[in-house]
Scaffold this motif. Sequence first.
Motif, PDB file in Angstrom:
ATOM      1  N   TYR A 181      -1.611  -1.982 -10.899  1.00  0.00           N
ATOM      2  CA  TYR A 181      -0.532  -1.029 -10.634  1.00  0.00           C
ATOM      3  C   TYR A 181      -0.005  -0.447 -11.945  1.00  0.00           C
ATOM      4  N   GLU A 182       0.243  -1.329 -12.902  1.00  0.00           N
ATOM      5  CA  GLU A 182       0.779  -0.840 -14.174  1.00  0.00           C
ATOM      6  C   GLU A 182      -0.252   0.000 -14.911  1.00  0.00           C
ATOM      7  N   GLU A 213      -7.864  -7.149  -1.390  1.00  0.00           N
ATOM      8  CA  GLU A 213      -7.947  -8.078  -0.263  1.00  0.00           C
ATOM      9  C   GLU A 213      -9.357  -8.633  -0.087  1.00  0.00           C
ATOM     10  N   ALA A 253       7.299  -0.640 -11.754  1.00  0.00           N
ATOM     11  CA  ALA A 253       6.456  -1.830 -11.826  1.00  0.00           C
ATOM     12  C   ALA A 253       7.249  -3.063 -11.402  1.00  0.00           C
ATOM     13  N   PHE A 283       7.490  -3.048  -7.692  1.00  0.00           N
ATOM     14  CA  PHE A 283       6.192  -3.446  -7.137  1.00  0.00           C
ATOM     15  C   PHE A 283       6.020  -4.955  -7.250  1.00  0.00           C
ATOM     16  N   ILE A 293      -2.433   1.885 -13.471  1.00  0.00           N
ATOM     17  CA  ILE A 293      -2.453   3.192 -12.814  1.00  0.00           C
ATOM     18  C   ILE A 293      -1.277   4.045 -13.290  1.00  0.00           C
ATOM     19  N   ALA A 321       1.881   6.887  -6.620  1.00  0.00           N
ATOM     20  CA  ALA A 321       0.785   7.730  -7.106  1.00  0.00           C
ATOM     21  C   ALA A 321       1.054   9.189  -6.748  1.00  0.00           C
ATOM     22  N   ALA A 348       0.841  -1.205   0.000  1.00  0.00           N
ATOM     23  CA  ALA A 348       0.000   0.000   0.000  1.00  0.00           C
ATOM     24  C   ALA A 348       0.874   1.253   0.000  1.00  0.00           C
ATOM     25  N   ASN A 377       5.020  -7.619  -4.504  1.00  0.00           N
ATOM     26  CA  ASN A 377       3.758  -8.293  -4.794  1.00  0.00           C
ATOM     27  C   ASN A 377       3.922  -9.809  -4.638  1.00  0.00           C
ATOM     28  N   ILE A 385      -6.869   5.490  -4.844  1.00  0.00           N
ATOM     29  CA  ILE A 385      -6.052   4.584  -5.647  1.00  0.00           C
ATOM     30  C   ILE A 385      -5.483   3.491  -4.751  1.00  0.00           C
ATOM     31  N   VAL A 386      -4.993   3.914  -3.591  1.00  0.00           N
ATOM     32  CA  VAL A 386      -4.398   2.943  -2.669  1.00  0.00           C
ATOM     33  C   VAL A 386      -5.442   1.930  -2.220  1.00  0.00           C
ATOM     34  N   ILE A 439      -6.223  -0.861  -4.743  1.00  0.00           N
ATOM     35  CA  ILE A 439      -5.220  -1.881  -4.958  1.00  0.00           C
ATOM     36  C   ILE A 439      -4.911  -2.648  -3.672  1.00  0.00           C
ATOM     37  N   SER A 440      -5.256  -2.094  -2.512  1.00  0.00           N
ATOM     38  CA  SER A 440      -5.014  -2.863  -1.289  1.00  0.00           C
ATOM     39  C   SER A 440      -6.308  -3.426  -0.711  1.00  0.00           C
ATOM     40  N   SER A 477      -9.532 -11.301  -2.430  1.00  0.00           N
ATOM     41  CA  SER A 477      -8.734 -12.411  -1.943  1.00  0.00           C
ATOM     42  C   SER A 477      -9.576 -13.263  -0.994  1.00  0.00           C
ATOM     43  N   GLN A 507      -3.893 -16.899  -5.105  1.00  0.00           N
ATOM     44  CA  GLN A 507      -2.874 -15.884  -4.877  1.00  0.00           C
ATOM     45  C   GLN A 507      -2.130 -15.522  -6.165  1.00  0.00           C
ATOM     46  N   VAL A 550       2.228   1.922  -3.454  1.00  0.00           N
ATOM     47  CA  VAL A 550       1.221   2.504  -4.342  1.00  0.00           C
ATOM     48  C   VAL A 550       1.031   3.980  -4.008  1.00  0.00           C
ATOM     49  N   ARG A 587      -3.121  -7.469  -9.059  1.00  0.00           N
ATOM     50  CA  ARG A 587      -2.470  -6.310  -8.457  1.00  0.00           C
ATOM     51  C   ARG A 587      -1.470  -5.675  -9.412  1.00  0.00           C
ATOM     52  N   GLN A 588      -0.692  -6.543 -10.087  1.00  0.00           N
ATOM     53  CA  GLN A 588       0.324  -6.042 -10.996  1.00  0.00           C
ATOM     54  C   GLN A 588      -0.330  -5.292 -12.160  1.00  0.00           C
ATOM     55  N   VAL A 593      -5.231  10.170  -3.976  1.00  0.00           N
ATOM     56  CA  VAL A 593      -4.289   9.065  -3.820  1.00  0.00           C
ATOM     57  C   VAL A 593      -4.866   7.961  -2.932  1.00  0.00           C
ATOM     58  N   ARG A 621       2.455 -12.725  -1.813  1.00  0.00           N
ATOM     59  CA  ARG A 621       1.882 -14.043  -2.063  1.00  0.00           C
ATOM     60  C   ARG A 621       2.605 -15.089  -1.211  1.00  0.00           C
ATOM     61  N   LEU A 679      -4.282 -13.215  -7.962  1.00  0.00           N
ATOM     62  CA  LEU A 679      -4.317 -11.893  -7.326  1.00  0.00           C
ATOM     63  C   LEU A 679      -3.026 -11.122  -7.554  1.00  0.00           C
ATOM     64  N   VAL A 680      -1.904 -11.842  -7.589  1.00  0.00           N
ATOM     65  CA  VAL A 680      -0.645 -11.181  -7.903  1.00  0.00           C
ATOM     66  C   VAL A 680      -0.757 -10.540  -9.290  1.00  0.00           C
TER      67      VAL A 680
END
Lengths: 592, 593
Positions: free
Chosen positions: B113-114, B141, A228, A231, B116, A212, A205, A235, B132-133, B136-137, B144, B102, A208, B109-110, B129, A239, B105-106
Amino acid sequence: MASSTLPPRRVADARWFAHYVLHNRLPMLIAVGAGIVGGIADAMQPFLIGVIVDHITRGLSMEQITADIGTLIVFSVITLVAFYGQRYFSGLVAYKTHHEMRNDIFENMLTLDQRFYNRFPTGDLIARLHGDLQYVWRMLAISVNRSGSALAGLAFTFVLLATIDLTLTVIVFIVLAVSTAFQMVAGLAITPLSEKVQDQQGVLAALVQDSASGIQTLKSFGRERDAAAAFHAQNVKLRKTWLYFKRRYEPVGMLPQAIAQTAAGVVVVVGGYQTLTGQMTLGNFTQFLLYLTFISKSLLEIGMIYQRTMQTRGALKRVTPLLQEAEIADAPDAVAMPHVRGDVEFRGVTYQVGDKTLLKDIHLKIPAGQTVGLVGATGCGKTTLVNLLARVMDVTSGEVRIDGVDVRRIRLDDLRRAVTYVPQNTFLFSRALHENIRMGKPNISDADVEAAVRISRLSNDLPQLPDGLNTLVGEKGVMLSGGQKQRVAIARALVRDPAILVLDDALSSVDTRTAADILGDLKHVLRSRTSLIIAHRVATVKDADWIVVMDEGRIVEQGTHAELVARGGLYAHMVERELLTDDPLPAEPTGD
Amino acid sequence: MTATIAAQGELKAKINDRRVAGLLWRFLRPYRGQVIAVFGLLLLISAMNLAMPYLIQVAIDGPIAEGDLNGLYLIGLAYVGLIVAIFVVRFVQLYWLHTIGQSALVNLRQTLYEHILRQDLAFFNRTPVGKIVSRISTDVEELSELVSTSFVMVVSNLITLAGIIVVMFLLNWRLALIGLAVIPVILWASLYFRGGVRHYSQLWYRALSDFQAYINEQFNGMLVVQLFNRQPVSREEYGEISRAIYNAVIGLRNAYTNYALILQGLTTIGLALLLWGGGQGVLAQWATLGMLVASIEYLRRSFEPILQLAEQFTQIQTAFSAAERIAQLLEEQPTITEPTHPVRVDDFTPTVRFEGVTFRYEDDEQPVIREITFAVEAGQRVAIVGATGAGKTSLVKLLARYFDVTAGRILVSGVDLRALSFADLRRFVSVVPQNPYIFNGTIADNLRLFDPSITEAQMRAACETACAQSFIDRLPGGYDYPLLPQGANLSEGQRQLLALARALIHSPQSILVLDEATSSIDTETEADIQRGLAQALHGRTSIIIAHRLSTIRDADRIIVMQHGRIVEDGTHETLLERDGLYAQLYHRQFAEV
């Protein structure tokens, strides 16, 4: 809601906790009492089913069986009513206790000074008041709700089953108790692993948030691809941590169920053998089978109560700092000063933090009604000096006096009414503009607000704002530019009509022309009150009655503008430097 | 409260199920074979679970009734075997599922992020911000939780429920009909009470997020609260919000209590019916005792999945709205895009040309830049001056292509910015903003900007040129000195020097665009900045939004802007001679002190 009548305790320990719970003792007693009744009545159900099975085996009449079922229903109704009361009142205890704690803690936090708020990051304080305190109700909800019924039910079941077959009962109880204990211990042992997962989630978090916020820089240098990649590394690590946690957590979660099922297997074989040999009736056999679920459920609940209690104890340790006593508070012999003339005096004032001396032996006398300018390089102690006047902090030695009275002896409310201090960093609340000016003082008239808005030149901007004075300024005033925010802060100070006005670099983001206009108008307002103006620019203070130049925690020069320029010292140097290096043009607001 | 309004907006947004399904499918598709296998295992586990009461029935009606001890032991063995098998298969199934979940989800998330990072500045201007956070968090989750727990629970509960119904009918259809009579009522009650539970849990979530937002603000502004005696107002506001949490959670408790009450009542009625009917059945001999006991056991087992299904509904609802928000974010498309066939630039010359450039921000009516035309030759140093709102910063934003021009065009090295690849664009033009952003981490992290290949020698060379080396040397740990958020443990001047060095590392040949700082800078770093700038700009093409006299004097050329237009253009001397706006601004400064 004023909940507590006792003096507040400063440590969130068992006694503190007990104080709040005992405040709600009546609903708690009802809940536990109802739990005991309900637990026993509920435990009767498998027994009655077993009796019915036996009656059917023996071929008794349908009338008898119907009567048996009637008894079953009666007990069920008792269970139902008891459980309803139990849930209702335990919820009341849990949520009310939490509610009262939450309110009392915030009440205390309203009194804590900046030393406290600087020590803890805001996110941490939120985590304590919001997150950690949640354990209280989570723990209370289950323990008040289930402890009575689970214990009563277990005791009753044990006695009942022991009369049927003592050996089998003991075996079943031991197997189930051991598995519950295992789960309890393993569950607590696994907690650090789950914290690791949370930590890693936090890392992600933060990444990010960071990228941002700094997107312009990343884009400007075309750094997106490597960002990236960075990250991705975190990431994947998330996991890994998550799976590591889950692969240990799942067996711990599954094992007790498997053990309970094993106990059922024992009952099937042993009980089956005894039924087969006639030592046990089929009804008893059924009872054993049905009680297994009941026992393991109750044991699980007790285990959960234990776990939650442990967690709550840990969480409450983190709540303790929020209960500390304010260092800056009314003295027992505080004097009321509803009206202040405005004489200010610093007498041998020294201020130290650790072994750093920020102010050393300051002597300064400001007669009521004077305007004093404070100048000096960043970190020379100007802000510290005015902080001592408003009691944002207290002197290490010496005295700050208003009208001859030590500020530490003036009632805090009165002191802050007398001194209006506009700090360097403007803070606006996410409310309407006029609420940010009034700040909850209802006796400020619309005319006063208008006058303040005019002097602070906020009136120039009102037509551009969507709702004028009713415009919502957004979180921390994001809707406004830096200069607008500072001018709101000035208007906010002016409407309070204070005896002593302190402006700490309050015009730094306002463009020079507007700043000059504001200062021109302020002159009239300031004539009738004492004021201290801290500034970086000589231009801001040059018309003050008296100018004080500070350097490294001391007053090095003082006098009028003309005197100081003539003297050719530090102040004169500042004037020269400003001529050479200051903005030739109005500053551009950062929000442009 | 703004937080409340935002939360209401989010609640009202209706979930588009197809969109959510599309999102889940997109990320689970690579694992579809494995997903099917995992659900196969789930089916197996449910079947094994269902076999257990059946074994008991067989034991009662067979060996126990017939006195066959060996038969009983055999069944006991089978029972224990089943327990072990369930344990093993369940662990394998969960292990597998978590790994798949997982991995998906990886990827999610990736991708997010990319995605964004690809958005343009306009997106970041309108999206806080924090939002956005949390996409992605928190939202990921939630998903997840959905993938790893809720889906399994729902599917296995549905299978178990269906299995129980089938087995009970196979066992004895009459007992099944009697026992299962209450199930439809239970299902109906679950659906009915779900509404109330959902209503209050949404109220509760909203109150909690209001609460967090509120205390966040109060803690940040506590100094002002206390200085202005605002405590009574804060107390009242806090009391209201705290009360809202209490009311919501009490409402939730009531809804749950009522639901639990109804459920418990109904299960008892179901059992009573079964016993009564079963008793008659055994007496009338259309059912055996074993069947009755097994049916009781099955019926009791059927209540659990229903209860859990009801509880999962809320969780799934939350996860679905999270998925919806994620899907929405993934649908955002930047308006500033890379050309599909970028012009290749083989010999880059650092020149800039504005040709009739006009620019207007999306929502504004008035253009901030009006038909600007000028050219900067290679190696020239140009200062831009002008009052607030003259359009200086907007000019910089256009040159960095944070925004695209409304009309006209901007050429760099003779090529339209919009025809350049992003990589070339960043290589040719770099901007050092007025308030440089400092990333979390060390000085070195901020110089490297995620590029591990940058050596200490490179950093040192850049810092020497930018005059940042001397202050870095004084910090404990030098390049490894950890920086506070927003670089709070550096002075403003030091942050600027760091940003300058950063630009020298990452864009060694580019045209430098600098937005000078305005506010007070300590005397010490000021001299460093002057020198650093002089060294960094030596021989380079640069455009500087100038605030300092020295910068303006040293510039080859000064462009004066007013109301989005260029009004004067020349050297310091020629402009003073001309006695126009520049001369006026320049003299006024001296008159002021």
